[in-house]
Structure formats: C-alpha cells, structure tokens
Design a protein around this motif. Structure first.
Motif, mmCIF file in Angstrom:
data_model
loop_
_atom_site.group_PDB
_atom_site.id
_atom_site.type_symbol
_atom_site.label_atom_id
_atom_site.label_comp_id
_atom_site.label_asym_id
_atom_site.label_seq_id
_atom_site.Cartn_x
_atom_site.Cartn_y
_atom_site.Cartn_z
ATOM 1 N N THR A 1 -32.852 -8.770 0.877
ATOM 2 C CA THR A 1 -32.537 -8.182 2.362
ATOM 3 C C THR A 1 -33.609 -8.196 3.165
ATOM 4 N N GLY A 2 -33.231 -8.169 4.610
ATOM 5 C CA GLY A 2 -34.184 -8.186 5.780
ATOM 6 C C GLY A 2 -34.543 -9.631 5.773
ATOM 7 N N ASP A 3 -35.832 -9.663 6.299
ATOM 8 C CA ASP A 3 -36.448 -11.134 6.654
ATOM 9 C C ASP A 3 -36.824 -11.807 5.241
ATOM 10 N N ARG A 4 -36.023 -12.777 4.975
ATOM 11 C CA ARG A 4 -36.234 -13.803 4.002
ATOM 12 C C ARG A 4 -37.288 -14.617 3.880
ATOM 13 N N PRO A 5 -38.136 -14.858 3.055
ATOM 14 C CA PRO A 5 -39.349 -15.708 3.004
ATOM 15 C C PRO A 5 -38.744 -17.280 2.670
ATOM 16 N N TYR A 6 -39.047 -18.248 3.355
ATOM 17 C CA TYR A 6 -38.163 -19.598 3.205
ATOM 18 C C TYR A 6 -38.644 -20.211 1.829
ATOM 19 N N LEU A 7 -39.726 -19.971 1.467
ATOM 20 C CA LEU A 7 -40.049 -20.488 -0.001
ATOM 21 C C LEU A 7 -40.500 -19.003 -0.593
ATOM 22 N N ASP A 8 -39.610 -18.437 -1.301
ATOM 23 C CA ASP A 8 -39.928 -17.141 -2.018
ATOM 24 C C ASP A 8 -41.155 -17.318 -2.802
ATOM 25 N N PRO A 9 -42.151 -17.008 -2.808
ATOM 26 C CA PRO A 9 -43.048 -17.205 -4.106
ATOM 27 C C PRO A 9 -42.755 -16.323 -5.319
ATOM 28 N N GLN A 10 -41.633 -15.608 -5.386
ATOM 29 C CA GLN A 10 -41.276 -15.293 -6.774
ATOM 30 C C GLN A 10 -40.313 -16.200 -7.399
ATOM 31 N N ASP A 11 -39.857 -17.109 -6.361
ATOM 32 C CA ASP A 11 -38.750 -18.197 -7.210
ATOM 33 C C ASP A 11 -39.562 -19.018 -8.208
ATOM 34 N N GLU A 12 -40.750 -19.338 -8.073
ATOM 35 C CA GLU A 12 -41.705 -20.039 -9.105
ATOM 36 C C GLU A 12 -41.603 -19.326 -10.618
ATOM 37 N N ALA A 13 -41.747 -17.876 -10.529
ATOM 38 C CA ALA A 13 -41.614 -17.318 -11.881
ATOM 39 C C ALA A 13 -40.294 -17.261 -12.465
ATOM 40 N N ALA A 14 -39.190 -17.103 -11.253
ATOM 41 C CA ALA A 14 -37.597 -17.255 -11.770
ATOM 42 C C ALA A 14 -37.422 -18.450 -12.470
ATOM 43 N N ALA A 15 -38.052 -19.655 -11.909
ATOM 44 C CA ALA A 15 -37.664 -21.004 -12.395
ATOM 45 C C ALA A 15 -38.136 -21.005 -13.868
ATOM 46 N N ARG A 16 -39.239 -20.698 -14.055
ATOM 47 C CA ARG A 16 -40.022 -20.719 -15.401
ATOM 48 C C ARG A 16 -39.106 -19.945 -16.291
ATOM 49 N N ALA A 17 -38.638 -18.677 -15.991
ATOM 50 C CA ALA A 17 -37.967 -17.952 -16.961
ATOM 51 C C ALA A 17 -36.401 -18.648 -17.112
ATOM 52 N N TYR A 18 -35.896 -19.308 -16.141
ATOM 53 C CA TYR A 18 -34.600 -19.887 -16.163
ATOM 54 C C TYR A 18 -34.731 -20.841 -17.624
ATOM 55 N N TYR A 19 -35.624 -21.569 -17.540
ATOM 56 C CA TYR A 19 -35.685 -22.455 -18.694
ATOM 57 C C TYR A 19 -36.491 -22.502 -19.861
ATOM 58 N N ALA A 20 -36.953 -21.031 -19.950
ATOM 59 C CA ALA A 20 -37.605 -20.579 -20.990
ATOM 60 C C ALA A 20 -37.314 -20.953 -22.271
ATOM 61 N N GLN B 1 -38.087 -40.722 -3.714
ATOM 62 C CA GLN B 1 -37.725 -39.884 -2.854
ATOM 63 C C GLN B 1 -38.018 -38.453 -3.480
ATOM 64 N N PRO B 2 -39.071 -37.924 -4.010
ATOM 65 C CA PRO B 2 -38.999 -36.753 -4.715
ATOM 66 C C PRO B 2 -38.979 -35.666 -3.919
ATOM 67 N N PRO B 3 -38.301 -34.483 -4.522
ATOM 68 C CA PRO B 3 -37.947 -33.438 -3.874
ATOM 69 C C PRO B 3 -39.080 -32.584 -2.941
ATOM 70 N N GLY B 4 -38.875 -32.294 -1.845
ATOM 71 C CA GLY B 4 -39.821 -31.565 -0.841
ATOM 72 C C GLY B 4 -39.456 -29.890 -0.780
ATOM 73 N N ASP B 5 -40.197 -29.579 0.351
ATOM 74 C CA ASP B 5 -39.858 -28.191 0.469
ATOM 75 C C ASP B 5 -38.546 -27.544 0.771
ATOM 76 N N TRP B 6 -37.697 -28.277 1.543
ATOM 77 C CA TRP B 6 -36.405 -28.325 1.949
ATOM 78 C C TRP B 6 -35.468 -28.047 0.728
ATOM 79 N N GLU B 7 -35.499 -28.971 -0.192
ATOM 80 C CA GLU B 7 -34.700 -28.983 -1.302
ATOM 81 C C GLU B 7 -35.184 -27.782 -2.309
ATOM 82 N N ARG B 8 -36.582 -27.412 -2.542
ATOM 83 C CA ARG B 8 -36.866 -26.556 -2.985
ATOM 84 C C ARG B 8 -36.262 -24.879 -2.495
ATOM 85 N N HIS B 9 -36.136 -25.149 -1.241
ATOM 86 C CA HIS B 9 -35.651 -23.913 -0.722
ATOM 87 C C HIS B 9 -34.195 -23.716 -0.974
ATOM 88 N N ARG B 10 -33.474 -24.735 -0.830
ATOM 89 C CA ARG B 10 -32.304 -24.940 -1.338
ATOM 90 C C ARG B 10 -31.869 -24.350 -2.403
#
Length: 656
Positions: A400-419, A615-624
C-alpha cells in the motif's frame, strides 16, 4: 420442398418495393465498393471485425486514410479481409477450405415423412447449438410435422464419387419447438449425439457483412446430396428483417445457412424471387410460364431472400420460452453465441498426454498380456484443485502507499518461492516440478482487463512510461488507459445502439495489449487469457500486424523490408523489439499450460531459447515478475534464474 406460394408472393413484393434502393446501392457499389454502399456505422463495425484497428477503421470510413495503405500494415488475415471488401483481392487462404468443411458438418438434410413413415419432402437445417436445429417455418410448420421428421447429417458425395448416407437423428419437438411465420423460422430440439457435427452459432453482432460482399450457402437443393454455392452470391439489399442476395440456390435449399467469408452465419435462407413476364406469370428457365404441377426446380430465379440472424436472435430473446424453466437453458445455450471448440483444442485443454506405450503383465497368470495404455494428466489450474501436503510459498500482500519499483524484499521472496525445488533434477523432471509449482501457486487468477491489470503498474518501465512490446514506441500509462476505456465505452454504445454483442465487439475494438501466446491458440480460455505473465502493452496496429502468427527468426532480418513492428511472412513473424521478453513469456506459458501450444515445434524452441540468451532480463522484467507475483501468486522462473533455460526440457510443454 416447394416454397409456399404466399411466401413467394411476399418475397416478390418486398423485392419489387426495394427496386429504387437496390438500384442506388448498385450505383454506389460501382463507384466506391462496399464501403461506399453501406452506412458509415456498419462499415466501421465491419472493418474492426475484420481486424482493422479502430482509429484506422474510422479514418478509412471517413476518407481520411487510404484503405490500401492501411491494408499493407495489417496482419495477413486482416489485410486479405480488407482487400476483399475493397475489391482489390479475391484470394482466400487455404484455411478457408478447412473452415468451409467444418461449417458444412453442422448442416443436414431435413427429411419430412407422413404418419406412415413415407417421405413427402425435403429441406435443409443446421445445428445452432449442441441440441437445437434451425430451419424454415414452411419446412416444419408445427410440432406434429416435426415429430415424424428427421435430420440427416453427412448425406453427401465423397471424394471417390460414392454417396455417403451419413447418420439420421430424430427431432424432439416435445422438448422444444418454436416457430415464427413472419420470420419463417422453426427451432426444434434434436435427439441423440450431435458432438461429431459441431454447430453454427447465432451471432447477434452486426458488421458481419457489407452490401456488395460475397456470400456462400451450404444446402441440400431438392433433397440432393449436400452442395455449396461458394462466393458466387452478392449481398444487394439490407432490410430490417431480411437480406436480398444474388445467387443460384435452388428450391430445397429452404432452411440453409448463409455465410460470410469468415464462415459466420449471416442469414437463414428461406425464399427466392422468381422471374415473371409482363402479365405477372412466373417463368421457367426455358422461358415458358410455370404450369400447375411444375416443381420449383424449373423456376428461373433472379434473387433470393434470407432472414437476418440478428433479427432471429432478437425475436428469440423476446419469446416467453426464453424465461420458462424448462426451455430457458436450451435457448440460453443457443443465444450465447458460443463457438464450438475444435477437437484438437479440446484435447489440448484437457492436459498433456503421458503415453506409456504397452503394459506387460506378469506371467504368473499363465502368459503375457500386452495392453495399450495412455494416461492423461491435468497439471494445476483451478479446476484441478486438490488438498496439498506441501504448503505453497508465502505470497506477500499487495503493498500500500508508495510502491518501490524494484522491491528489495522481492529477492528474498524469489528464494523462498523455489526453496523446495531440488537442484539435481533431470531436464524432464525439472520441467514437471516447475510446471506443478507455477500451477499450484497461481492462486489469484486475473480476468483479462489490461487497463486495470497491466498499464497502471505491472508493465511500467523504470521511467514510469509504457513501451510497446514490438515497436518500443513510448506511451504515458494514462494515455493507454484512456484509449482502452474509450474503446470499452464504444463497445457498450454499439452494443446498445446497434444490438451488437459487447463480448464479440472486443475482438473488433481491441485493447492496446498483446497476448504473446495468441488467444486463438487457447480459444480465449481462462486463466490463460488473463495470465499477466504473457500480457504486454502493444498498439493494435502491431497486434494486428502480428495476428496469431508464430514467432520466427529470419536470417536476413536486418536487410529485409519490414514495418516498425517487425517482419512478417506467411506463417512467420519476427518482432523488431522485445524478443527476449516475448521468448521468456512464451516459455513460461509452456511451463504453466503444458500441451496447449501446438503451433511450435523443437525448431521454434531453439529460436525462443536463442532470443532469451541474446537479450537477458533487465530491471523492467524483474519489476514485472515481482508485480505479477504480488497480483496472481506465481513467477516466471526464467526471469529469476535465466541460467535454468538450459536445464529444462521445454519440449515437454509442446502440444503433440
């Protein structure tokens, strides 16, 4: 059967009363073709239905854009459709023949019998839903007539010249029988299994055909084997309830479906206009007056008349039976305008097939018994929900509120997703494990609504702008949102004003959004249609330019003549931009919905994997990926772990 004389007289009166209007129409056709002959509203609806983007359709109709120039920028299907309307190209793709054959299966010979079972006449009818047959009132005048009648499907000559008698099904007027003498239709239930024949949906949408366009008719003239009058019929007049068209249909074609070039039914054929002499006597083809007892097959017909499908739908919706408990479900099914799913798509939708070949039973029973065994698996999806013993990775709540474009917490979420994913899996096992993970965690499927789901946040670039996937043209999010809202409003307006179906209009007035895996490949089924991982901002002209063409890598792309959207050849399309993202979205689709995509083979996979690597993924695709994870619960593994592409057997996801 012979057309009743009163029906002939009424048709003749309508035709003669429209002489001046028909002459004016022919003059406009000679001068400017169908776009000049019909009304601007209908012309605009027709062009958008053919796949011309709304702004270009409006510009062409208003004379602000050259139609041939617009046609050159369109995808193959839309371009050929527009060129046929313009009279600049009379060619059709070979798929036209497949569509014709598929449509003809739903057309049958109506056999009329008396109480003793003796054949007393024939007509034509067609399935407009899995259980209902449509023909003329003058073919089936009453439920009593229908009780002793039948419909015969597949009565036709084969390629070897041998007569196929097909299958005969009884009619069931006690379940449903509706008739209208003014509109000359009869709708009756059919007994037995009709699944082998499909059906021809009743589409209320206007814009299916313009004055001057060609029509085709599938019929049983005079009760003969099934025949077709192919594109030799021209629409010459449009009345509130009827269409007049020039054709060579013969008596016995009463009840036949009349088709446009997309094999959509536009009318129910019911009568003809006979040539008459100065004294008003009906003339035969040999110039003699029709004598008492002469069959209708001898009449010299000058025009024909069909009942407009949109008018039939309107009438059926107002019938008391449309709300009666016993008949409402049958009528609702017929009025839904739903198209039958081709058999191959139905198989794809049921999931991939694991073919175990043969099964050898142990010889203790005194021998070996070999049985063929095929197991069909459905992986994931809401319809396959089942208790889980392993909990799904936690999905964070939407911020909620202002959302960070690249959320720092997403990296940990990704690790948990494939744990829980094992590191030492074979390529085939890794595919199966990832496929199950994506399906299991797709817990919040989204409806297809790009103006709310794609443009405001998911598809934004770091600078807050949107970029068309194939052309890289920049757009402000609010511009695309406003454009799509305007298109949606126009759909609703046309639906209310012209009686068009709002759902069908979405195809004619599209969103500024691209399905990387075209909707036609999966019959617009959910959750595939709204899956955000393969939805990208893309103007309708690039969307139409690609159409439903598979991706391809042209060796001489850099030197070839191409548009801003990419290069297109028959059956092949290479984007100008966005190839890496498009490839990863397609590979995700193979993982998430294995067995659905049948348009790609192993060679196409090599192209997609090559684009992914180049063409490897960049910040735009990581945000998506992070934004979609929050919204629908699953991720694209090739964005989180590009290196996994070489360790996954994506061939397991291809439809066979």
């Amino acid at each position: 059967m012979d057309i009743p004389r009163e029906v002939l007289d009424e048709t003749q009166a309508r035709y003669l009363g429209r002489g001046e209007a028909r002459q004016s129409c022919r003059a406009r056709l000679e001068q400017g073709g169908p776009l000049a002959a019909d009304t601007p509203t209908r012309a605009e609806a027709r062009l958008t239905r053919l796949g011309v983007p709304l702004p270009e359709a409006q510009a062409v109709v208003e004379g602000q854009a050259d139609a041939q120039t617009v046609a050159a920028r369109l995808g193959t299907d839309a371009r050929l459709g527009l060129e046929r309307v313009l009279g600049a190209n009379d060619l059709v793709g070979v798929a036209y023949l497949d569509l014709a054959r598929a449509a003809s299966r739903a057309v049958g010979r109506v056999v009329l019998r008396d109480a003793r079972g003796r054949t007393v006449g024939y007509g034509t009818g067609w399935l407009c839903s899995p259980r209902l047959l449509l023909t003329n009132h003058h073919v089936l005048e009453s439920a009593a007539t229908a009780r002793t009648a039948a419909v015969q499907f597949g009565y036709e000559l084969g390629g070897d010249g041998a007569l196929r008698t097909g299958a005969e099904l009884a009619l069931d007027p006690d379940t449903l029988f509706l008739t209208s003498e003014p509109l000359d239709y009869a709708l009756v239930a059919v007994r037995g299994d009709t699944s082998a024949y499909g059906w021809l949906p009743l589409l209320a949408a206007q814009g299916k055909v313009l004055l001057g366009e060609a029509l085709s008719i599938v019929q049983h003239p005079g009760g003969e084997p099934k025949q077709i009058a192919l594109r030799e019929n021209r629409l010459v007049d449009l009345l509130p309830d009827f269409l007049h068209y020039e054709t060579d249909t013969a008596p016995g074609s009463s009840g036949s479906p009349v088709f446009n070039d997309a094999w959509e039914v536009v009318a129910l054929h019911h009568s003809g206009v006979p040539r008459r002499d100065a004294q008003g006597r009906v003339l035969r083809r040999d110039g003699q007056s029709l004598a008492p007892g002469d069959p209708d097959t001898l009449i010299d017909w000058v025009a024909n008349e069909g009942v407009r499908v949109s008018r039939l739908v309107e009438d059926l919706r107002l019938r008391p039976e449309a709300s009666a408990p016993q008949t409402a479900p049958l009528l609702a099914e017929a009025l839904a305008g739903r198209r039958p799913v081709p058999p191959q798509e139905a198989v794809a939708a049921s999931g991939p097939v694991l073919d175990l070949g043969t099964l050898d039973l142990a010889p203790e029973a005194g021998g070996t018994l070999t049985l063929p065994l095929t197991v069909r698996l459905r992986l994931g999806g809401p319809e396959a929900a089942r208790p889980r013993t392993d909990p799904a990775p936690a999905v964070p709540a939407a911020p909620t509120g202002d959302r960070p474009y690249l959320d720092p917490q997403d990296e940990a979420a990704a690790r948990a997703y494939y744990a829980d994913l094992s590191a030492d899996l074979s390529p085939q096992a890794r595919f199966v494990a990832l496929s199950a993970l994506l399906a299991r965690t797709h817990t919040r499927p989204r409806g297809y609504d790009p103006k709310d789901e794609v443009y405001p946040w998911v598809d934004l670039w770091p600078d807050g702008r949107l970029r068309s996937l194939y052309s890289a043209r920049e757009h402000a999010p609010e511009d695309l949102i406003a454009a799509d809202r305007a298109a949606e409003a126009r759909r609703l307006t046309l639906a209310a004003r012209e009686g068009l179906d709002a759902g069908a209009l979405e195809e004619a007035l599209p969103y500024n959004c691209e399905h990387v895996v075209p909707q036609s490949w999966f019959a617009k089924r959910e959750p595939m249609r709204g899956d955000l991982h393969h939805l990208f901002s893309c103007e309708p002209d690039c969307n139409s330019f690609r159409g439903n063409t598979p991706y391809f890598d042209f060796p001489d792309y850099g030197e070839a003549l191409r548009s801003d959207c990419g290069r297109r050849e028959p059956g092949e399309f290479e984007p100008a931009y966005g190839k890496g993202a498009a490839a990863r979205a397609t590979l995700y689709f193979l993982l998430r919905y294995p067995g659905v995509v049948r348009q790609y083979g192993e060679a196409a996979l090599e192209v997609l994997l090559g684009w992914h690597a180049a063409q490897p993924p960049g910040d735009w695709e990581r945000h998506r990926n992070a934004a979609i994870y929050v919204r629908q619960g699953n991720r694209n593994p090739l964005i989180d772990h590009p290196e996994w592409a070489a360790t996954v057997a994506f061939t397991e996801g291809l439809g066979r």
